[in-house]
Structures are given as C-alpha cells and as structure tokens.
Design a protein around this motif. Structure first.
Motif, PDB file in Angstrom:
ATOM      1  N   ASN A   1       0.809  -1.312   0.090  1.00  0.00           N
ATOM      2  CA  ASN A   1      -0.062   0.024   0.091  1.00  0.00           C
ATOM      3  C   ASN A   1       0.816   1.219  -0.025  1.00  0.00           C
ATOM      4  N   ASP A   2       1.966   1.347   0.773  1.00  0.00           N
ATOM      5  CA  ASP A   2       2.842   2.266   0.755  1.00  0.00           C
ATOM      6  C   ASP A   2       3.514   2.584  -0.760  1.00  0.00           C
ATOM      7  N   LYS A   3       3.838   1.392  -1.461  1.00  0.00           N
ATOM      8  CA  LYS A   3       4.255   1.590  -2.969  1.00  0.00           C
ATOM      9  C   LYS A   3       3.407   2.367  -3.554  1.00  0.00           C
TER      10      LYS A   3
ATOM     11  N   LYS B   1       0.897   9.538  -5.574  1.00  0.00           N
ATOM     12  CA  LYS B   1       1.477  10.777  -5.292  1.00  0.00           C
ATOM     13  C   LYS B   1       2.313  11.173  -6.535  1.00  0.00           C
ATOM     14  N   ALA B   2       3.218  10.363  -6.902  1.00  0.00           N
ATOM     15  CA  ALA B   2       4.209  11.122  -8.037  1.00  0.00           C
ATOM     16  C   ALA B   2       3.199  11.391  -9.289  1.00  0.00           C
TER      17      ALA B   2
ATOM     18  N   ALA C   1      -4.813  -0.769 -10.236  1.00  0.00           N
ATOM     19  CA  ALA C   1      -3.709  -1.659  -9.497  1.00  0.00           C
ATOM     20  C   ALA C   1      -4.245  -2.894  -8.801  1.00  0.00           C
ATOM     21  N   GLY C   2      -3.851  -4.133  -9.011  1.00  0.00           N
ATOM     22  CA  GLY C   2      -4.598  -5.059  -8.152  1.00  0.00           C
ATOM     23  C   GLY C   2      -3.697  -6.192  -7.804  1.00  0.00           C
ATOM     24  N   ASP C   3      -4.149  -6.981  -6.679  1.00  0.00           N
ATOM     25  CA  ASP C   3      -3.377  -8.038  -6.255  1.00  0.00           C
ATOM     26  C   ASP C   3      -4.262  -9.216  -5.702  1.00  0.00           C
ATOM     27  N   GLU C   4      -3.819  -9.891  -5.054  1.00  0.00           N
ATOM     28  CA  GLU C   4      -4.935 -10.873  -4.466  1.00  0.00           C
ATOM     29  C   GLU C   4      -5.690 -10.450  -3.495  1.00  0.00           C
ATOM     30  N   GLU C   5      -5.373  -9.523  -2.853  1.00  0.00           N
ATOM     31  CA  GLU C   5      -6.150  -8.883  -1.819  1.00  0.00           C
ATOM     32  C   GLU C   5      -7.106  -7.725  -2.090  1.00  0.00           C
TER      33      GLU C   5
END
Length: 84
Positions: free
Chosen positions: A4-6, A12-13, A31-35
């Motif tokens: 989440n920080d990434k 933000k950039a 953006a997606g992942d398994e969660e």
C-alpha cells in the motif's frame, strides 16, 4: 515498505505530474493483487476518455481487456438486478 505504501507513493508521484499541467495531463491508475483492487484518476474527464480511447486504438490487447472487463461488468450488473 508495504504494498500500500508503494501504491500511495506511485499515485502521489503521478498525481503531482498531472498537477504541473492539469489542462493537458491526466492519469488513470488501476492496480490489483490477490487482496484488493485500487483505482484512482486525476485530470479532466475529456482528457482521460480521449487518452484511453487513443491507447485502445493503438493497443489491441488493451482494447480486448477493456471490452472483456465491460462485458463482465454488464453481466454482474444484470445478476445484481435479478436479485432485487
């Protein structure tokens, strides 16, 4: 650094880049992942739509993914309405 920080750092950039020239720049991030799935966008609606359309014209795979995603969305929407 967590995932989440990434994502927050990346968002933000990209949003900072848009803010430097809001009349001519836009960004859409999915953006997606398994969660989870995160989506965010900045810029004018017309610029975002035009950018997406141009990207789809140039990239057959992107066009196919968008068409499939829309079909899935419509099917899920129909299934949700059936439950009412």
């Amino acid at each position: 650094m967590t995932k989440n920080d990434k994502l927050d750092e990346l968002s933000k950039a990209l949003f900072g880049w848009v803010e430097e020239d809001e009349d001519n720049r836009s960004v859409m991030l999915i953006a997606g992942d398994e969660e989870s799935v995160r989506n965010a966008y900045r810029g004018s609606r017309s610029n975002l739509v035009e950018s997406l359309a141009n990207a789809m014209l140039k990239d057959k795979k992107l066009r196919s993914m968008c068409a499939r995603a829309l079909a899935l969305c419509e099917r899920n929407k129909e299934n949700d309405n059936d439950e009412d």
